[in-house]
Design an enzyme around this catalytic site. Structure first.
Site, PDB file in Angstrom:
ATOM      1  N   CYS A 145      37.120 -70.612  18.339  1.00 38.96           N
ATOM      2  CA  CYS A 145      36.000 -71.557  18.187  1.00 38.96           C
ATOM      3  C   CYS A 145      36.123 -72.309  16.857  1.00 38.96           C
ATOM      4  O   CYS A 145      37.176 -72.847  16.542  1.00 38.96           O
ATOM      5  CB  CYS A 145      34.687 -70.777  18.323  1.00 38.96           C
ATOM      6  SG  CYS A 145      33.244 -71.820  18.432  1.00 38.96           S
ATOM      7  N   HIS A 177      33.193 -70.092  27.540  1.00 36.34           N
ATOM      8  CA  HIS A 177      33.550 -70.001  26.119  1.00 36.34           C
ATOM      9  C   HIS A 177      33.655 -68.544  25.653  1.00 36.34           C
ATOM     10  O   HIS A 177      34.610 -68.175  24.966  1.00 36.34           O
ATOM     11  CB  HIS A 177      32.480 -70.734  25.293  1.00 36.34           C
ATOM     12  CG  HIS A 177      32.821 -70.872  23.856  1.00 36.34           C
ATOM     13  ND1 HIS A 177      33.742 -71.778  23.399  1.00 36.34           N
ATOM     14  CD2 HIS A 177      32.374 -70.207  22.764  1.00 36.34           C
ATOM     15  CE1 HIS A 177      33.839 -71.672  22.086  1.00 36.34           C
ATOM     16  NE2 HIS A 177      33.021 -70.726  21.673  1.00 36.34           N
ATOM     17  N   ASP A 199      33.993 -74.141  29.754  1.00 38.70           N
ATOM     18  CA  ASP A 199      33.433 -74.017  28.404  1.00 38.70           C
ATOM     19  C   ASP A 199      32.363 -75.091  28.190  1.00 38.70           C
ATOM     20  O   ASP A 199      32.657 -76.284  28.213  1.00 38.70           O
ATOM     21  CB  ASP A 199      34.561 -74.172  27.380  1.00 38.70           C
ATOM     22  CG  ASP A 199      34.178 -73.651  26.016  1.00 38.70           C
ATOM     23  OD1 ASP A 199      32.973 -73.696  25.691  1.00 38.70           O
ATOM     24  OD2 ASP A 199      35.067 -73.215  25.271  1.00 38.70           O
TER      25      ASP A 199
END
Lengths: 156, 366
Positions: B152, B336, B307
């Site tokens: 991320c 995600h 995601d």
């Protein structure tokens, strides 16, 4: 009537969501509910699927974004008022406030940066002198410079 | 006259009784649910803190497995949540795949910023903390280069770091890492539009980006799933102990948001979300320009097909921007977080990632 409907915030997107959901239900063969669990699950899945799409569309809309901005502005204004009140209260009672600690942190950071810069300069000069002493023409580059590390480290 | 056709939502007495029995069984199970919730533990593998700097801790995963690879792996997670998501529970641990196969694995715990940390910037995180961590691991292991895995926002920072100090990184793995914010596909990009979101005003008021504020933003990205479907799923599976353990572990992590240092948040919003400088090669950290073209090490870019936080479009341009010849991307059917904790990802994706990394890492001699 149509004009009245337009005046209700969120009415059009809601109608779109409802039409979408019923359309999907019809397409997936949901016609006469019998109360069977799998059919209920299918209905629920379809309902939530359509609702999620509606929510996504709505949260991208000008209407939502403007409301979000207004709410945030109000919350920030309220928080700022509290901050100001607390700061003035602390200052009038001769006590350190958040702005004082911020100021000290900034001073320490500035001082730390200046020391690190000086140390890097000194290291570069020592490297240069060593290079000269060894008769090498090599000049220290940025890469060769040792990067001095700031405080607060501990190794285990 | 009272047939189901005449009353579409009518339920037969038998069916109603069944539903009632199901409901009472579930209610009777509440003490068990409470016990599971109370006993839920997160973090599957024991760790040891090997380095500390300010609030940062470098954790080394302990294991009896014999080391097979000389090049260590450092994992960098985002600043918005706790890093134990990568080692959430047995069977749902990304780091376990690497430890179990003989890698020396480290994880960066950035710590929780206090109000006095609001001045910490990307320069502090990337060029100072990250660089010190990498140097520390190099020193401990005697390796000139390390493997870096960024998840991320930690992936974006890993990309920035690798571009700035390419000589220290042997292999780079990005996991749902945004590098290109040119599209409005993600709701976060829409919400951070300067027309609606005044980041300066928020940070001047709060100092750091508040954890509660970040948490509610993430929750609102998928409101129907997070506010309704999740709890219906919980109700339906509340007799399943394995489900409950996973559910509470996940909830513990989701509710464990931390604030983000104000200056870093400001830079991320303005330089990345608003101006998209990273992919353009115009981002400056400290006094150094971040040129992704300087990344020449092997690169593996993992993206999640579903995601909602970092759509693939924000990650995939990375492979075209780097100078590496050995580059690969895997677009896996997950969300995600599913990329890190999903059963399918652990069965089908992570063994492949391990193979990729093992092929490119130095083996221990003897």
């Amino acid at each position: 009537m149509a004009e009245d409907n337009q005046a209700v915030p969120g009415f059009d997107p809601f109608m779109k969501f409802w039409a979408d959901m019923t359309g999907r239900m019809a397409a997936s063969g949901v016609t006469a509910p019998t109360g069977a669990p799998d059919m209920m699950a299918q209905m629920r899945k379809t309902f939530f699927g359509a609702m999620a799409e509606y929510a996504d569309d709505y949260m991208r809309s000008e209407q939502f974004l403007s409301a979000m901005k207004q709410n945030m502005d109000n919350a920030l204004a309220f928080k700022q008022q509290i901050n100001q009140f607390l700061t003035s209260t602390l200052q009038s009672s001769q006590m350190p406030s958040r702005s004082d600690t911020d100021h000290i942190v900034l001073l320490v950071r500035g001082m730390e940066s200046r020391i690190v810069e000086k140390l890097d300069d000194l290291s570069a000069r020592v490297d240069q002198l060593e290079a000269q002493r060894n008769g090498s023409a090599k000049k220290p580059t940025g890469k060769d410079k040792p990067q001095h590390k700031k405080s607060g480290r501990s190794q285990r | 006259m009272t047939t189901s056709a005449a009353m579409p939502f009518a339920m037969s007495p038998d069916a109603a009784m069944q539903e009632w029995m199901k409901f009472t069984n579930k209610m009777a199970n509440w003490p068990k649910v409470a016990e599971v919730a109370r006993n839920t533990r997160v973090g599957a593998t024991p760790t040891q803190t090997v380095y500390q700097e300010d609030k940062l801790r470098l954790l080394r995963y302990e294991s009896d497995v014999e080391k097979r690879h000389r090049t260590p792996l450092v994992v960098a997670f985002a600043l918005v949540n706790r890093p134990y998501i990568l080692d959430l529970r047995p069977g749902k641990s990304v780091v376990h795949h690497f430890i179990d196969r003989g890698f020396d694995v480290y994880n960066i715990d950035w710590g929780v910023p206090e109000p006095s940390d609001k001045h910490l910037s990307l320069e502090d995180y990337v060029l100072r903390y990250m660089d010190h961590v990498v140097d520390q691991v190099r020193e401990r292991t005697g390796c000139d280069q390390i493997n870096l895995l960024g998840y991320c926002m930690g992936g974006s920072m890993s990309a920035m770091y690798t571009a700035l100090r390419p000589e220290k990184i042997k292999n780079l793995i990005l996991m749902a890492a945004p590098v290109d914010w040119s599209t409005q596909e993600s709701l976060l990009s829409v919400w951070t539009d300067p027309k609606y979101f005044d980041v300066d005003k928020m940070l001047d008021t709060y100092g750091n980006a508040p954890a509660e504020w970040l948490q509610s933003s993430f929750m609102m990205l998928k409101p129907v799933q997070n506010l309704f479907e999740k709890y219906i799923g919980f109700y339906e599976n509340m007799e399943n102990e394995k489900f409950l353990e996973d559910f509470f572990a996940m909830e513990t992590w989701l509710n464990d948001n931390i604030p983000v240092a104000g200056e870093t948040f400001r830079q991320f919003v303005k330089l990345c979300f608003h101006r998209n400088l990273l992919i353009k090669g115009e981002l400056e950290i400290g006094k150094e320009r971040v040129d992704l073209g300087r990344i020449t090490c092997p690169v593996l870019n993992l993206t999640a097909q579903h995601d909602h936080l970092v759509p693939c479009g924000q990650s995939l341009p990375f492979n075209d921007a780097v100078g590496s010849k050995d580059r690969k991307s895997i677009n896996f059917p997950a969300g995600h977080i599913g990329l890190a904790v999903g059963s399918k990802a652990h069965r089908d994706l992570w063994p492949k990632v391990y193979e990729w990394l093992a092929d490119r890492s130095d083996e221990l001699e003897g």
